[in-house]
Design an enzyme around this catalytic site. Sequence first.
Site, PDB file in Angstrom:
ATOM      1  N   TYR A 150       0.823  -1.222   0.000  1.00 27.38           N
ATOM      2  CA  TYR A 150       0.000   0.000   0.000  1.00 27.38           C
ATOM      3  C   TYR A 150       0.856   1.269   0.000  1.00 27.38           C
ATOM      4  O   TYR A 150       0.316   2.368   0.068  1.00 27.38           O
ATOM      5  CB  TYR A 150      -1.061  -0.001   1.096  1.00 27.38           C
ATOM      6  CG  TYR A 150      -0.649  -0.270   2.533  1.00 27.38           C
ATOM      7  CD1 TYR A 150       0.284   0.531   3.188  1.00 27.38           C
ATOM      8  CD2 TYR A 150      -1.254  -1.295   3.251  1.00 27.38           C
ATOM      9  CE1 TYR A 150       0.612   0.302   4.514  1.00 27.38           C
ATOM     10  CE2 TYR A 150      -0.942  -1.536   4.588  1.00 27.38           C
ATOM     11  CZ  TYR A 150       0.000  -0.730   5.215  1.00 27.38           C
ATOM     12  OH  TYR A 150       0.334  -0.958   6.529  1.00 27.38           O
ATOM     13  N   LYS A 165       4.219   4.834   4.839  1.00 27.46           N
ATOM     14  CA  LYS A 165       5.004   3.881   4.026  1.00 27.46           C
ATOM     15  C   LYS A 165       5.213   4.432   2.609  1.00 27.46           C
ATOM     16  O   LYS A 165       6.247   4.170   1.986  1.00 27.46           O
ATOM     17  CB  LYS A 165       4.314   2.516   3.968  1.00 27.46           C
ATOM     18  CG  LYS A 165       4.197   1.795   5.310  1.00 27.46           C
ATOM     19  CD  LYS A 165       5.486   1.101   5.702  1.00 27.46           C
ATOM     20  CE  LYS A 165       5.268   0.185   6.912  1.00 27.46           C
ATOM     21  NZ  LYS A 165       6.527  -0.337   7.466  1.00 27.46           N
TER      22      LYS A 165
HETATM   23  C1  HXC Z   1      -7.510   3.368  17.603  1.00 25.80           C
HETATM   24  C2  HXC Z   1      -5.481   3.692  18.634  1.00 25.80           C
HETATM   25  C3  HXC Z   1      -5.227   2.274  18.647  1.00 25.80           C
HETATM   26  C4  HXC Z   1      -6.234   1.433  18.078  1.00 25.80           C
HETATM   27  C5  HXC Z   1      -3.539   3.290  19.540  1.00 25.80           C
HETATM   28  N1  HXC Z   1      -4.396   4.250  19.197  1.00 25.80           N
HETATM   29  N2  HXC Z   1      -4.013   2.073  19.196  1.00 25.80           N
HETATM   30  N3  HXC Z   1      -6.595   4.222  18.113  1.00 25.80           N
HETATM   31  N4  HXC Z   1      -7.343   2.022  17.550  1.00 25.80           N
HETATM   32  N5  HXC Z   1      -6.089   0.114  18.041  1.00 25.80           N
HETATM   33  C6  HXC Z   1      -4.240   5.658  19.411  1.00 25.80           C
HETATM   34  C7  HXC Z   1      -4.312   5.968  20.897  1.00 25.80           C
HETATM   35  O1  HXC Z   1      -5.649   6.055  21.339  1.00 25.80           O
HETATM   36  C8  HXC Z   1      -3.595   7.306  20.992  1.00 25.80           C
HETATM   37  O2  HXC Z   1      -4.405   8.375  20.577  1.00 25.80           O
HETATM   38  C9  HXC Z   1      -2.535   7.163  19.915  1.00 25.80           C
HETATM   39  O3  HXC Z   1      -2.966   6.124  19.025  1.00 25.80           O
HETATM   40  C10 HXC Z   1      -1.179   6.779  20.496  1.00 25.80           C
HETATM   41  O4  HXC Z   1      -1.340   5.581  21.234  1.00 25.80           O
HETATM   42  P1  HXC Z   1      -0.290   5.139  22.341  1.00 25.80           P
HETATM   43  O5  HXC Z   1      -0.574   3.743  22.718  1.00 25.80           O
HETATM   44  O6  HXC Z   1      -0.219   6.171  23.403  1.00 25.80           O
HETATM   45  O7  HXC Z   1       1.042   5.304  21.513  1.00 25.80           O
HETATM   46  P2  HXC Z   1       2.339   4.498  21.505  1.00 25.80           P
HETATM   47  O8  HXC Z   1       2.648   3.833  22.788  1.00 25.80           O
HETATM   48  O9  HXC Z   1       3.317   5.436  20.988  1.00 25.80           O
HETATM   49  O10 HXC Z   1       2.034   3.343  20.429  1.00 25.80           O
HETATM   50  C11 HXC Z   1       2.206   3.505  19.070  1.00 25.80           C
HETATM   51  C12 HXC Z   1       1.261   2.566  18.304  1.00 25.80           C
HETATM   52  C13 HXC Z   1       1.376   1.145  18.817  1.00 25.80           C
HETATM   53  C14 HXC Z   1       1.562   2.674  16.845  1.00 25.80           C
HETATM   54  C15 HXC Z   1      -0.145   3.103  18.538  1.00 25.80           C
HETATM   55  O11 HXC Z   1       0.415   0.322  18.202  1.00 25.80           O
HETATM   56  C16 HXC Z   1       2.740   0.569  18.612  1.00 25.80           C
HETATM   57  O12 HXC Z   1       3.701   1.016  19.225  1.00 25.80           O
HETATM   58  N6  HXC Z   1       2.904  -0.435  17.781  1.00 25.80           N
HETATM   59  C17 HXC Z   1       4.224  -1.031  17.485  1.00 25.80           C
HETATM   60  C18 HXC Z   1       4.106  -2.391  16.971  1.00 25.80           C
HETATM   61  C19 HXC Z   1       3.269  -2.526  15.729  1.00 25.80           C
HETATM   62  O13 HXC Z   1       2.258  -1.820  15.564  1.00 25.80           O
HETATM   63  N7  HXC Z   1       3.638  -3.433  14.828  1.00 25.80           N
HETATM   64  C20 HXC Z   1       2.860  -3.711  13.628  1.00 25.80           C
HETATM   65  C21 HXC Z   1       3.459  -3.076  12.468  1.00 25.80           C
HETATM   66  S1  HXC Z   1       2.817  -3.772  10.991  1.00 25.80           S
HETATM   67  P3  HXC Z   1      -5.238   9.299  21.626  1.00 25.80           P
HETATM   68  O14 HXC Z   1      -5.883  10.295  20.741  1.00 25.80           O
HETATM   69  O15 HXC Z   1      -6.207   8.381  22.305  1.00 25.80           O
HETATM   70  O16 HXC Z   1      -4.234   9.886  22.560  1.00 25.80           O
HETATM   71  C22 HXC Z   1       3.068  -2.713   9.777  1.00 25.80           C
HETATM   72  C23 HXC Z   1       2.899  -3.156   8.351  1.00 25.80           C
HETATM   73  C24 HXC Z   1       1.720  -4.002   8.090  1.00 25.80           C
HETATM   74  O17 HXC Z   1       3.397  -1.615   9.977  1.00 25.80           O
HETATM   75  C25 HXC Z   1       1.641  -4.413   6.629  1.00 25.80           C
HETATM   76  C26 HXC Z   1       0.593  -5.447   6.407  1.00 25.80           C
HETATM   77  C27 HXC Z   1       0.479  -5.932   4.976  1.00 25.80           C
END
Ligand code: HXC
Length: 255
Positions: free
Chosen positions: A143, A158
Amino acid sequence: MNNKTVIVTGGSSGMGKYMAEKFAAEGANVVITGRNEDKLTAAKNELTAISTGNVFIIPMDVRKPEDVQRMVEKTIEKYGTIDHLVNNAAGNFISAAEDLSINGWNSVIDIVLNGTFYCSREVGKYWINNGKKGTILNMVATYSWNAGAGVIHSSAAKAGVLNMTRTLAVEWGIKYGIRVNAIAPGPIERTGGADKLFESERAAKRTINSVPLGRLGKPEEIAELAHFLLSDKAGYINGEVVTMDGGQWLNKFPF
Ligand code: HXC
């Protein structure tokens, strides 16, 4: 990759850990980074138990430029140099665009787009200042050039990383011989992406059905490709994105 030093951001789990495992098995000095020190330590123990390569951990957040600077300093202190950088750290979750909070948008843009730039800039400056021809590998997604409905933050970020790949491949290729490439993985088993994005059985089934080869990819397959793209065997590949998705993104009209 024998005795080469490679940094893998987000290397304590998922695809990052499998790439780190492959590089360590090939004799590299591997640096894995991540936000959670316990997860990094567990990954290091796992990797050193199954491979002879060196593994060093650096707890850090790619969103913080001062952490990124420390990552470079610590790596050089430990291994004397840096040869390769894999920008693998990512953040993602499913959300309708209209429901996505500003903070949610910023978090993903910060990790994926800004984090990739901070790490590339810091490592690139080290190479340029020391006359070294390193290589960078960015993890993108299909994407990046297609629509990412449901993940507008990740999709836009991305897309930016793919452009950064091509831009730096030209800018740093011409001046310094630094190569920059990307991998666009499709759905890959045992990764954070698969866990998050294909949560329900229905979503998982729909995903597998969308892949012409009828299966998820293996992280080991991504690791093999990453190893090749970083190696001298890929010495004339620059600014390229290699898709490894079983043909999924081309499958517009399933029959
Ligand atoms: C809605 C969400 C949410 C969810 C977080 N938020 N998760 N909103 N649905 N499921 C919102 C929160 O409410 C908050 O906003 C803001 O995002 C930040 O969230 P935090 O948890 O405080 O942030 P942080 O600790 O920095 O986390 C970052 C993250 C988290 C991106 C949100 O998921 C993370 O760290 N992930 C790392 C691992 C990961 O995601 N790996 C997968 C990558 S796969 P508010 O407004 O409430 O303050 C990929 C490619 C996929 O990238 C390709 C597939 C083909």
